[in-house]
Design an enzyme around this catalytic site. Structure first.
Site, PDB file in Angstrom:
ATOM      1  N   ASP A 168      38.611  32.062  40.180  1.00  0.00           N
ATOM      2  CA  ASP A 168      38.687  30.643  40.530  1.00  0.00           C
ATOM      3  C   ASP A 168      38.199  30.404  42.154  1.00  0.00           C
ATOM      4  O   ASP A 168      37.187  29.792  42.677  1.00  0.00           O
ATOM      5  CB  ASP A 168      39.563  29.587  40.052  1.00  0.00           C
ATOM      6  CG  ASP A 168      39.741  29.609  38.651  1.00  0.00           C
ATOM      7  OD1 ASP A 168      38.905  29.887  37.850  1.00  0.00           O
ATOM      8  OD2 ASP A 168      40.804  29.741  38.191  1.00  0.00           O
ATOM      9  N   HIS A 195      44.171  28.078  34.786  1.00  0.00           N
ATOM     10  CA  HIS A 195      42.930  29.050  35.003  1.00  0.00           C
ATOM     11  C   HIS A 195      41.985  28.297  33.701  1.00  0.00           C
ATOM     12  O   HIS A 195      41.377  29.406  33.001  1.00  0.00           O
ATOM     13  CB  HIS A 195      43.326  30.155  34.803  1.00  0.00           C
ATOM     14  CG  HIS A 195      42.030  31.197  34.900  1.00  0.00           C
ATOM     15  ND1 HIS A 195      41.253  31.335  36.075  1.00  0.00           N
ATOM     16  CD2 HIS A 195      41.895  32.299  34.035  1.00  0.00           C
ATOM     17  CE1 HIS A 195      40.395  32.248  35.709  1.00  0.00           C
ATOM     18  NE2 HIS A 195      40.724  32.949  34.470  1.00  0.00           N
TER      19      HIS A 195
END
Length: 336
Positions: A168, A195
């Site tokens: 990310d 996530h």
């Protein structure tokens, strides 16, 4: 200067040799991840495990002239998983099925949860002191599964369990650099939460571009960071998910953990961990920057100041994250 760098590199390799195990080494993430760990100077003993063919992958990358031995272990051997894990320092778990078009990370749960549970059980029994780095999706739920397994076996150490959310952050750096036309290696965005999807929160207000981007740019950038995985799945036309970028992210975070083990200072990376930040709201795990040290997590950093829009994103994140965590815990409890 070069001689000092050379001495520092030699010292790290010579006196801090680390054993690293990759569980699921033959998959789309596992193979490039294994290659990158073979290239890591800190790794002197690399062990690759999968259902089958791990010896082939191990033999292939063993020809690369770096200072590490490589061995492959398979489920076809009665003690393959045990030998892959015995007394290792760090375990990377990319094992599981990849995401396909139309699938969410939650769709993967029923398959990957069982795989992670079994691998975590083996790790708890054979290498209870190792750092465990979970890549298998959905990370929001699989990390709690590993925690419950280690608790069940009486060896849980919250300082050594990590959900790898580095992808990310990598995406955030790349994507914002495309907008502002800068070097992506110089860009850093604090990405917190979880996530998957809306649990991923890039804190753009903490960057120098917080006030210069238009609302449309911000909204598009946040959405792209949150759903970058969908972009890859679509582009691969059903042929896979984000494997190469995830391998790089996993290797980057593994190197950071090993750097912490080696005593390097100020090693800070984001990770999804057993966190105190929102425990009072029943959220046991949360991603934020952590300082890594010889014993694993040295410090869990607060999220810092956020604006009104990010506060709203955080509220939505926490609602989903709690459900994801509870789902993992319930799965692990059902196996007891």
């Amino acid at each position: 200067m070069l001689s000092r760098i050379a001495r520092r590199t030699f010292t790290s390799t010579a006196f801090n040799p680390y054993k690293v195990t990759v569980l699921g080494a033959c998959g789309g993430i596992g193979q490039p991840l294994s290659l990158l760990m073979k290239l890591n100077e800190k790794v002197t003993d690399l062990r690759l495990y999968d259902i089958k063919n791990a010896k082939g992958v191990a033999t292939d990358i063993s020809h690369i002239p770096t200072n590490s031995t490589v061995n492959g272990f398979s489920a076809e051997e009665s003690d393959g998983l045990t030998n892959a894990l015995k007394n290792t320092d760090l375990v990377l778990i990319p094992a599981g099925v990849p995401r396909k078009p139309g699938m969410t990370r939650d769709d993967l749960f029923n398959i990957n949860a069982g795989i992670v549970y079994d691998l975590a059980t083996a790790a708890a029994k054979n290498t209870p002191n190792a750092a465990i780095l979970v890549i298998s999706n959905p990370v929001n739920s699989t990390v709690p599964i590993v925690a419950e397994v280690f608790k069940k076996n009486g060896v849980y150490n919250s300082k050594k369990l990590f959900g790898v959310t580095t992808l990310d952050s990598i995406r955030a750096s790349r994507f914002i650099s495309e907008i502002v036309k800068t070097d992506p290696t110089k860009e850093k965005i604090n990405v917190i939460g979880g996530h998957s999807g809306i649990t991923i929160i890039p804190l753009l207000s903490q960057t120098k571009y917080g006030n210069s981007l238009t609302k449309e740019q911000k909204d598009a950038l946040i959405h792209r960071i949150q759903f970058g995985g969908d972009e890859v799945v679509k582009a691969k036309n059903g042929g896979g998910s984000a494997t190469l970028s995830m391998a790089q992210a996993g290797a980057k975070f593994a190197n950071a953990v090993l750097s912490g083990f080696a005593g390097e200072k100020n090693v800070i990376q984001p990770s999804y961990v057993d966190s105190p930040l929102f425990k009072n709201e029943g959220i046991e795990f949360f991603a934020s920057p952590v300082t890594l040290g010889p014993d694993g997590i040295q410090e869990i950093h607060p999220i810092g100041e956020i604006n009104a829009e990010e506060s709203e994103l955080l509220k939505e994140c926490k609602e989903t994250l709690k459900k994801n965590i509870d789902k993992g815990i319930k799965f692990a409890d059902s196996k007891h």
